[in-house]
Scaffold this active site. Structure first.
Site, mmCIF file in Angstrom:
data_model
loop_
_atom_site.group_PDB
_atom_site.id
_atom_site.type_symbol
_atom_site.label_atom_id
_atom_site.label_comp_id
_atom_site.label_asym_id
_atom_site.label_seq_id
_atom_site.Cartn_x
_atom_site.Cartn_y
_atom_site.Cartn_z
ATOM 1 N N HIS A 135 0.844 -1.185 0.000
ATOM 2 C CA HIS A 135 0.000 0.000 0.000
ATOM 3 C C HIS A 135 0.881 1.237 0.000
ATOM 4 O O HIS A 135 1.798 1.353 0.808
ATOM 5 C CB HIS A 135 -0.893 0.022 1.247
ATOM 6 C CG HIS A 135 -1.753 1.237 1.308
ATOM 7 N ND1 HIS A 135 -2.973 1.311 0.675
ATOM 8 C CD2 HIS A 135 -1.563 2.443 1.888
ATOM 9 C CE1 HIS A 135 -3.489 2.511 0.871
ATOM 10 N NE2 HIS A 135 -2.659 3.218 1.606
ATOM 11 N N ASP A 157 -15.766 2.691 6.082
ATOM 12 C CA ASP A 157 -14.650 3.586 5.773
ATOM 13 C C ASP A 157 -14.983 4.462 4.569
ATOM 14 O O ASP A 157 -14.667 5.651 4.541
ATOM 15 C CB ASP A 157 -13.361 2.799 5.499
ATOM 16 C CG ASP A 157 -12.288 3.716 4.928
ATOM 17 O OD1 ASP A 157 -11.852 4.608 5.663
ATOM 18 O OD2 ASP A 157 -11.947 3.580 3.744
ATOM 19 N N ARG A 160 -15.221 12.895 5.745
ATOM 20 C CA ARG A 160 -13.984 13.579 6.160
ATOM 21 C C ARG A 160 -13.501 14.522 5.072
ATOM 22 O O ARG A 160 -13.026 15.621 5.341
ATOM 23 C CB ARG A 160 -12.891 12.553 6.463
ATOM 24 C CG ARG A 160 -13.097 11.814 7.762
ATOM 25 C CD ARG A 160 -12.172 10.607 7.857
ATOM 26 N NE ARG A 160 -10.782 10.939 7.705
ATOM 27 C CZ ARG A 160 -9.846 10.118 7.208
ATOM 28 N NH1 ARG A 160 -10.172 8.885 6.854
ATOM 29 N NH2 ARG A 160 -8.609 10.500 7.104
ATOM 30 N N SER A 166 -8.390 4.183 8.589
ATOM 31 C CA SER A 166 -9.001 4.087 7.261
ATOM 32 C C SER A 166 -8.205 3.124 6.370
ATOM 33 O O SER A 166 -8.759 2.220 5.743
ATOM 34 C CB SER A 166 -9.047 5.498 6.653
ATOM 35 O OG SER A 166 -9.325 5.444 5.291
ATOM 36 N N LYS A 203 -9.352 -1.262 5.417
ATOM 37 C CA LYS A 203 -9.581 -1.825 4.077
ATOM 38 C C LYS A 203 -8.654 -3.003 3.821
ATOM 39 O O LYS A 203 -9.025 -3.978 3.163
ATOM 40 C CB LYS A 203 -9.339 -0.743 3.010
ATOM 41 C CG LYS A 203 -10.439 0.322 3.002
ATOM 42 C CD LYS A 203 -10.208 1.345 1.925
ATOM 43 C CE LYS A 203 -9.077 2.264 2.264
ATOM 44 N NZ LYS A 203 -9.393 3.664 2.442
HETATM 45 N N1 URA Z 1 -5.949 6.894 2.240
HETATM 46 C C1 URA Z 1 -6.978 6.265 2.840
HETATM 47 O O1 URA Z 1 -7.384 5.189 2.429
HETATM 48 N N2 URA Z 1 -7.549 6.845 3.912
HETATM 49 C C2 URA Z 1 -7.126 8.016 4.415
HETATM 50 O O2 URA Z 1 -7.678 8.474 5.393
HETATM 51 C C3 URA Z 1 -6.056 8.673 3.780
HETATM 52 C C4 URA Z 1 -5.476 8.068 2.690
#
Ligand code: URA
Length: 424
Positions: free
Chosen positions: A82, A160, A167, A182, A186
């Site tokens: 990621h 999320d 947000r 967040s 995932k």
């Molecule tokens: N990427 C995400 O998936 N969530 C965030 O809050 C910021 C970057």
């Protein structure tokens, strides 16, 4: 969720810096995902969290609650990586086919770009026919048969998705516990057993300093480990764009060059190899460096990429000459000197102005738009030397001004900055 006062309890507690219990966090997240908690109350809680912060125990409870808010998959044998988001970051497009070709299966969740930072789903969709919208069954079968599959969030961690959208419109994105929960929620929902986080730091990243990036990296690894994932992280530079292209089709083209073992800028070549080595390490394959060079020189990495593109509906024949915008202009250096910095933030904004990204959710992107930079930090410059090509018909003049603003020129020779800043 229980009583309608649960969310109010949470707001009142957090407003004064109190600690939210696991049960309260779970009820609020569940209530919001079911539409029982209205946006205005959730926004109020998010702002209280933004201001007061969250303890590690609260952040872990929030991550778990969001991860369990929808479907959850399980791929304990697989790796994923990621990136916290950068400009010209095509490491997923390249390092993952390489490690898959080295025998490490990849089950990856990817997202779209927002603002100046790109997203892997948008990049892949520049390939005609390509889709990341896979059912669990198809995703699973592809992991099994091809050894590499990339899925868009869809039904994974839906809480999320809702909370992130809120947000984004309430000034509560840049909070460490909210970003950490967040991202990890995932990843936990997608279920890969081994995860590498590439935390970007610099002008083109969320985290502006190495210190901030280290804090996020620590949090991502700790949350992941506590939720059953074998995780590690590295911190990489995002003061300058990675490689030479920024924009969806342009980035796929550069990725194809790398996968075919053709020359690409040193920063990109080095970071991709480093990430691939760490991913193989996570899978207990310490002989990584040789295997990676083998996968590249034998053509196995590119073949893996082609098989993956075909499996997800993409036209692999188009990869050799992916269309980019026919509208091309050139930016020239205003003077002699050396490239000190080609600022990632302004280059990202230039690509956005040309149509390569979205200023807000739902904006239409132009897959053929973007910027190709022709010089990198350390390169000597002559006045009027071309420094960038701009692709795309939207706002090319503004994009040109942004590219010139990004270009910092030194009178003295410059050492190219390191790409890999830290590992943990
Ligand atoms: N990427 C995400 O998936 N969530 C965030 O809050 C910021 C970057």
């Amino acid at each position: 969720m229980g009583s309608g006062n649960t969310i109010l309890d949470a707001i009142e507690t957090k407003k004064f810096g109190g600690e939210l219990s696991d049960g309260l966090i779970r009820d609020v997240v569940e209530g919001y995902a079911l539409g029982k908690v209205p946006d205005y109350q959730m926004a109020s809680l998010l702002m209280a969290i933004f201001i007061q912060g969250m303890s590690y125990a609260e952040t872990l409870a929030l991550t778990r609650a969001m991860a369990e808010s929808g479907e959850t998959y399980s791929f304990p044998e697989c790796v994923d990586k990621h990136s916290t988001g950068g400009v010209g970051d095509k490491v997923s497009l390249t390092a993952l086919p390489i490690v898959a070709a080295c025998g490490a299966p990849v089950a990856k969740l990817s997202g779209r770009g927002l603002g100046a930072t790109g997203g892997t789903v948008d990049k892949l969709e520049a390939i005609p026919g390509f889709s990341c919208n896979l059912s669990e069954e198809i995703f699973s079968r592809q992991v099994e048969e091809v050894g590499l599959a990339i899925v868009e969030a869809g039904d994974l961690a839906p809480a999320d998705k809702e909370i992130y959208a809120l947000r984004d419109t309430t000034g509560t994105v840049d909070s460490l516990p909210l970003i950490g929960s967040s991202i990890v929620s995932k990843k936990v929902a997608t279920g890969a057993g081994h995860l590498l986080y590439d935390v970007k730091r610099g002008s083109g990243a969320f985290m502006k300093t190495t210190e901030e990036a280290r804090k996020l990296a620590d949090l991502l690894v700790r949350l992941s480990e506590d939720l059953g994932i074998d995780a590690s992280a590295l911190i990489t530079d995002m003061d300058n764009p990675l490689g030479s292209t920024i924009g969806n089709a342009l980035e796929v083209r550069e990725s194809v060059l790398l996968l075919k073992n053709e020359p690409v800028p040193d920063d990109l070549a080095a970071e991709v190899r480093h990430v691939a080595t760490l991913l193989l390490d996570l899978k207990g394959k310490p002989e990584g460096a040789d295997a990676i060079e083998n996968a590249l020189s034998s053509g196995a990495a590119y073949e893996k990429f082609i098989a993956f593109v075909r499996a997800q509906g993409g036209d692999a024949d188009a990869l050799e000459d992916l269309p980019v915008s026919a509208e091309v202009s050139e930016v020239k250096s205003p003077r002699d000197g050396y490239v000190a910095r080609f600022g990632a933030s302004d280059i990202g904004s230039a690509a956005l102005a040309l149509g390569a990204g979205r200023a807000k959710k739902g904006d239409r992107i132009d897959p053929g738009a973007g910027v190709e930079i022709l010089v990198k930090p350390g390169d000597p410059l002559e006045m009027d030397q071309p420094v960038a090509h701009l692709y795309g018909e939207r706002e090319a003049e503004r994009a040109g001004r942004l590219v010139l603003k990004a270009l910092e020129i030194s009178d003295e020779p410059v050492e190219p900055p390191p790409v890999i800043l830290d590992s943990l």
